[in-house]
Design a protein around this motif. Structure first.
Motif, PDB file in Angstrom:
ATOM      1  N   ALA A   1       1.719   3.656 -11.652  1.00 49.34           N
ATOM      2  CA  ALA A   1       1.516   5.102 -11.536  1.00 49.34           C
ATOM      3  C   ALA A   1       2.091   5.806 -12.755  1.00 49.34           C
TER       4      ALA A   1
ATOM      5  N   ARG B   1       8.162  10.247  -5.418  1.00 48.07           N
ATOM      6  CA  ARG B   1       6.881  10.802  -4.969  1.00 48.07           C
ATOM      7  C   ARG B   1       6.448  10.192  -3.642  1.00 48.07           C
ATOM      8  N   ARG B   2       5.739  11.002  -2.870  1.00 46.18           N
ATOM      9  CA  ARG B   2       5.336  10.544  -1.555  1.00 46.18           C
ATOM     10  C   ARG B   2       4.471   9.282  -1.622  1.00 46.18           C
ATOM     11  N   ASP B   3       3.654   9.190  -2.671  1.00 50.33           N
ATOM     12  CA  ASP B   3       2.732   8.045  -2.710  1.00 50.33           C
ATOM     13  C   ASP B   3       3.400   6.776  -3.264  1.00 50.33           C
ATOM     14  N   ASN B   4       4.667   6.868  -3.639  1.00 53.00           N
ATOM     15  CA  ASN B   4       5.371   5.647  -4.007  1.00 53.00           C
ATOM     16  C   ASN B   4       5.487   4.776  -2.751  1.00 53.00           C
ATOM     17  N   PRO B   5       4.965   3.565  -2.808  1.00 48.37           N
ATOM     18  CA  PRO B   5       4.965   2.747  -1.595  1.00 48.37           C
ATOM     19  C   PRO B   5       6.369   2.363  -1.127  1.00 48.37           C
TER      20      PRO B   5
ATOM     21  N   GLU C   1       0.830  -1.195   0.000  1.00 50.17           N
ATOM     22  CA  GLU C   1       0.000   0.000   0.000  1.00 50.17           C
ATOM     23  C   GLU C   1       0.868   1.249   0.000  1.00 50.17           C
ATOM     24  N   PRO C   2       0.376   2.326  -0.613  1.00 54.53           N
ATOM     25  CA  PRO C   2       1.122   3.595  -0.553  1.00 54.53           C
ATOM     26  C   PRO C   2       1.299   4.021   0.897  1.00 54.53           C
TER      27      PRO C   2
ATOM     28  N   GLU D   1      -1.581   8.478   4.679  1.00 59.68           N
ATOM     29  CA  GLU D   1      -1.560   9.934   4.856  1.00 59.68           C
ATOM     30  C   GLU D   1      -1.144  10.297   6.272  1.00 59.68           C
TER      31      GLU D   1
ATOM     32  N   ASP E   1       6.349   2.426   8.741  1.00 61.90           N
ATOM     33  CA  ASP E   1       5.575   3.535   8.181  1.00 61.90           C
ATOM     34  C   ASP E   1       5.826   4.827   8.947  1.00 61.90           C
TER      35      ASP E   1
END
Lengths: 561, 431
Positions: free
Chosen positions: A288, A305-309, A46-47, A50, A348
């Motif tokens: 992506a 990128r931040r959403d790169n898991p 999962e990414p 937040e 995380d």
């Protein structure tokens, strides 16, 4: 709970993976892996969430967390009913942090300063001091250099082009995502833009770059898929080709000739990177897409990128592994749904901390070394209590591997560079400008059969953490080799001779100083007696050389305790 | 400084102290941890398989057309004549006359073939059986042989794998099976000798100090594998320093005539002599590297020179092994990473040619006098291609190792000893 639930799923998958490997071994290395590849939907990590996981409140006996890391670690230990080791003493702390942060053992004058500081403030001040030193950049240049296979002598590139870039970035503590992006997108000749050395040293070979970038920054072992679909992961050759496609429009150009620095008459080719992204057809592993296209710019964007898991998790996990001897995901180059983290929430939390700090490597290192978890003794963990609940557990949920809960600190052997530089530091050759140069001043990879290579320094051909095993050659090198027998010379400039004169030490105090300098601890009574007996009135230079030689040859010197 | 008298004094007294320091055979080891039964898997197989391998590595790509697969009279044959060997139907280059007289003990493989044009890739493949991949180092056949054959009871102090002139990484089998590397056989390993001018007495007292200082830490970590492995290495190193073992690496121990017979000025020849000394003491795999075969220019001049050096050393090696009754338990294999082009280029050279090359094999129960494979005038394999995997499988069979077994890398990937499932030992080489 997400953590528990996913843990169970991971565990089940791990068993499947093991079974699959067994099947593969029976069938041998044939490229048909259809029977062993995981079935069903691809599991993707999962990414990064937040919101960061909340460090759990924990009261576990007398064990007190020092920071958030400890809250995660202690909670898990409490759940598993495993008792962690005691905190280490100041000597071990000083030695371990010094080796981990700046790559050399502390010298007697450093220790003198350390112990003059107030006990409560001592450790934090010491960490600050180390992180501010230039040697921090020296030490971690080797670490990143090994991963990026930095080679100092490549035809068409200025000597040490890439190394100088890495060193400067570390010296400036430049945001990690920033310099990683630069490495991947640098254009032009390495003479003007040395960061292009990273892709130029492999001649922009798409497959090599793909393997390297996927493994180092994404922690993904896509290398099997270079030749065939991955035997026990979801990666296919198509994934590999997709990643390689980012380099389609990028090539090397022989731009000009440059004069040879040593011999003005000879001219050497000068290479540069030229990119035509219109021809790039990259497809990212996670699916992506980037607004910056399908070339190197797009790849660099997608990776950082931040959403790169992967990116932030992989980076903090590498630092954790380097300092703790074992990754939260272990091995650190195998991020896979089939190889789950031991502490998913901690991973995380650290990754988000890393992102929010502006990808500050020093910040993460400081967090780790400030934790109780890092500051434990390295003695073998106490025997685990058998758990009454274990009978109810399903077979795949066996007890975690000993040490994987971080209830103790793993005894690690020093890297080749740590041994080499520490000997130099302790004997006054580190910055003497003499015959011996510290490892950072050498061009990598070191030559075959050199001291560093004998002790496992990377040949920079393959990505690997340097092997830390011993060998007969290593032992013979220390027993009889020129390096150690040359550096232990008891000359008037020897730092301990100088320390002795500055402080007016007697023979007994000098013996103590010798132990501080080499083993970072006072001698035991017995050792002190033995050493004093050996040096007699202290008038024989040879005796002091022999003492140093014996201490450097001891296992205690070579291991980070 | 190095007068003969001092030297012999040094040796004598050194022997004395080492015996005291290490205890005599069967006594306690220096660090008190050596347990030979645990340390060394001593080969126990009593059946008639070979014990050791000597690999003569022709580095750079030996021209098969000018050594073992001559094509005189053709356009691409070059100027060399072939001569009859003492094996029926085997002819080799005129510049290998002494070897020709030993050929009744050897066989030739003329149909080696692969796809690798590049030195490093082809060399890697010939040594490991795999083509290089970006992030895994495979283990060489030498490491594999040492793993399966173990240390020999003849001298357990010696490492099972020695490489002379070229070093190899350990690969997935780990450092335990990495070769013990000797750069130049003429000088042995300088680190096997005590530091110059130290004197045995001082060395001994240093060891005593070391033992003293090692105690505290060892007692603190009683069951740590990494630390115990270190103790093993110290014991093994000190044992290798034992005069009886260390002198295996000292070619001065050989009579002058023998040194000269191998080629007194030839580094390769002296390497062959060292290889014989090592297999005599039970080393399992010795590679002797012989560079300079990359003849893009002046092929014929160079190959003639190389051949003469090779001729002396290789023929002497066969004779010497036979004389010492070692030949029947030692496989000798000569090979290279590829052959060279039939086309002679404008510099009188030949270029890289993986389509065809030759190997010579003998000893260790290998059937002599065989010609394996045929080539179409050295330009292509026309019958019975032998691939790298087949050659490795052949070595394994001679040594009694099942080549279909797998080993695991540290990240749990399986690697078969011989990668190709269809690879087979060359059956004509076995009775």
């Amino acid at each position: 709970m997400r953590g528990q639930d996913s843990k169970r799923r991971w565990a089940r998958l791990a068993v499947v993976a093991t079974l699959m490997m067994a099947v593969t071994s029976v069938h041998g290395g044939s490229p048909d892996f259809s029977h062993t590849r995981p079935k069903g939907k691809r599991l993707r990590p999962e990414p990064l969430p937040e919101k960061r996981p909340v460090p759990p409140k924990v009261r576990y006996g007398t064990f007190r967390p020092l920071n958030e890391i400890d809250q995660f670690i202690l909670k898990r230990l409490q759940d598993e009913k495993v008792r962690p080791n005691d905190p280490c003493n100041d000597w071990d702390f000083a030695r371990r942090t010094s080796l981990d942060l700046v790559g050399i053992i502390p010298r007697v004058e450093d220790l003198d300063r350390f112990f003059r500081w107030k006990k409560k403030k001592r450790r934090d001040k010491w960490i600050d001091l180390l992180l501010a030193q230039k040697q921090y950049a020296d030490h971690w240049t080797t670490f990143w250099g090994d991963l990026l296979r930095e080679r100092g002598r490549v035809r068409g590139l200025p000597e040490n082009a890439l190394k100088n870039v890495l060193h400067q970035n570390l010296l400036d503590n430049r945001p990690f995502d920033d310099w990683v992006r630069e490495l991947m997108t640098a254009e032009g000749p390495a003479e003007e833009n040395p960061a292009s050395g990273f892709i130029l040293q492999d001649r922009v070979h798409a497959n090599t770059l793909t393997v390297s970038i996927s493994e180092v920054f994404l922690g993904v072992q896509i290398r099997c898929a270079e030749c065939h679909d991955h035997p026990f992961d979801w990666w296919t050759q198509k994934d590999f080709q997709g990643m390689a496609g980012f380099w389609d429009g990028t090539r090397v150009r022989r731009r000009a000739e440059m004069q040879d620095a040593k011999d003005g008459a000879r001219r050497r080719p000068l290479l540069e990177v030229v990119t035509n992204s219109r021809r790039s057809r990259g497809v990212f592993l996670t699916g992506a897409q980037s607004d910056l296209g399908q070339g190197p710019l797009g790849l660099a964007d997608l990776i950082t990128r931040r959403d790169n898991p992967y990116f932030a998790r992989v980076a903090v996990n590498r630092l954790w592994q380097k300092l703790m001897g074992r990754g939260l995901v272990n091995p650190p180059s195998n991020f896979s749904a089939l190889n789950p983290p031991s502490h998913p929430d901690l991973l995380d939390w650290l990754a988000i901390e890393f992102v929010d700090s502006g990808y500050d490597l020093k910040h993460i290192l400081r967090l780790i070394v400030s934790s109780r978890t890092y500051q434990q003794t390295s003695s073998e963990p106490k025997k685990r209590r058998s758990r009454s609940t274990s009978s109810k557990k399903t077979p795949e949920e066996n007890d975690p591997v000993e040490g994987s809960l971080f209830e103790s600190v793993v005894l690690r052997r020093m890297t080749a560079e740590q041994i080499y530089d520490s000997v130099l530091a302790a004997t006054g050759h580190y910055d003497s400008g003499g015959r011996f140069r510290p490892s950072i001043e050498l061009t990598y990879p070191p030559r075959d059969r050199s001291f560093l290579r004998t002790f496992g320094a990377s040949d920079r051909q393959t990505i690997q953490s340097p092997p830390l095993n011993g060998s007969i050659q290593q032992t013979l090198t220390l027993l009889n080799g020129r390096f150690l027998n040359g550096t232990v010379r008891w000359h008037p400039d020897h730092p301990l001779q100088q320390w002795r004169h500055a402080r007016g030490l007697n023979v007994g105090q000098l013996v103590d100083a010798l132990f501080y300098q080499i083993l970072t601890r006072p001698p035991t009574k017995q050792e002190r007696r033995g050493a004093l007996q050996y040096v007699g009135n202290g008038g024989f230079d040879e005796a002091w050389e022999d003492l140093q030689w014996a201490l450097f040859n001891s296992r205690e010197f070579q291991f980070i305790r | 400084m190095d007068c003969a008298g001092c030297e012999s004094y040094r040796r004598m007294t050194r022997r004395k102290w080492l015996q005291t320091a290490l205890g005599t055979a069967g006594g306690a080891s220096f660090l008190g941890l050596l347990d030979p039964a645990l340390l060394y898997a001593v080969g126990k197989n009593k059946n008639r398989t070979a014990d050791s391998v000597i690999l003569l590595w022709m580095r750079g790509g030996m021209s098969h057309l000018d050594t073992f697969d001559l094509q005189p009279g053709t356009d691409h044959g070059g100027p060399f004549e072939s001569i009859q060997t003492d094996a029926d139907d085997i002819e080799i280059s005129q510049h290998l006359p002494q070897l020709a007289r030993q050929f009744k003990h050897l066989s030739v493989i003329r149909s080696m073939t692969s796809n690798e044009f590049d030195h490093s890739r082809a060399t890697y493949q010939m040594h490991t059986g795999y083509v290089p991949i970006a992030s895994m180092q495979h283990s060489t056949i030498g490491s594999i042989v040492s793993k399966y054959k173990g240390r020999s009871a003849r001298d357990e102090n010696l490492p099972p794998y020695v490489s002379i002139g070229q070093d190899w990484a350990a690969g997935y089998l780990g450092p335990k099976y990495a070769p013990y590397y000797i750069g130049d056989a003429r000088f042995g390993d300088e680190n096997l000798r005590m530091p110059l001018g130290l004197g045995e007495r001082r060395f001994r007292s240093r060891l005593k100090l070391l033992r003293e200082f090692d105690k505290t830490f060892r007692n603190k970590h009683p069951r740590n594998d990494a630390l115990e492995a270190y103790a093993e290495h110290y014991d093994a190193a000190l044992l290798m320093m034992r005069p009886k073992t260390a002198k295996v690496f000292d070619l001065d121990e050989e009579p002058m005539e023998v040194r000269e017979a191998y080629g007194a000025d030839s580094i390769f020849g002296q390497g062959c002599l060292l290889a014989r000394r090592l297999v005599q003491r039970g080393v399992r795999f010795v590679e002797v590297s012989f560079g300079g075969w990359d003849t893009h220019a002046n092929n014929f001049e160079t190959v003639q020179q190389k051949s003469e050096e090779l001729d002396t050393a290789f023929s002497m090696l066969v004779q010497d092994l036979r004389r010492k009754n070692l030949f029947e338990r030692t496989v000798v294999l000569l090979t290279s990473e590829f052959g060279r082009t039939p086309r002679i280029n404008e510099n009188q050279g030949r270029d890289h040619f993986p389509g065809v090359w030759s190997s010579v094999i003998g000893g260790g129960g290998i059937q002599p006098g065989q010609v394996i494979g045929e080539t179409d005038q050295g330009r292509a394999v026309s019958d019975r291609p032998v691939r790298v995997g087949d050659l490795h499988a052949t070595l394994c069979k001679a040594l009694g190792i099942d080549h279909t077994q797998s080993n695991y890398s540290s990240d749990k990937r399986p690697f078969r000893i011989v990668k190709e499932v269809d690879a087979r030992p060359i059956k004509e080489l076995f009775r």
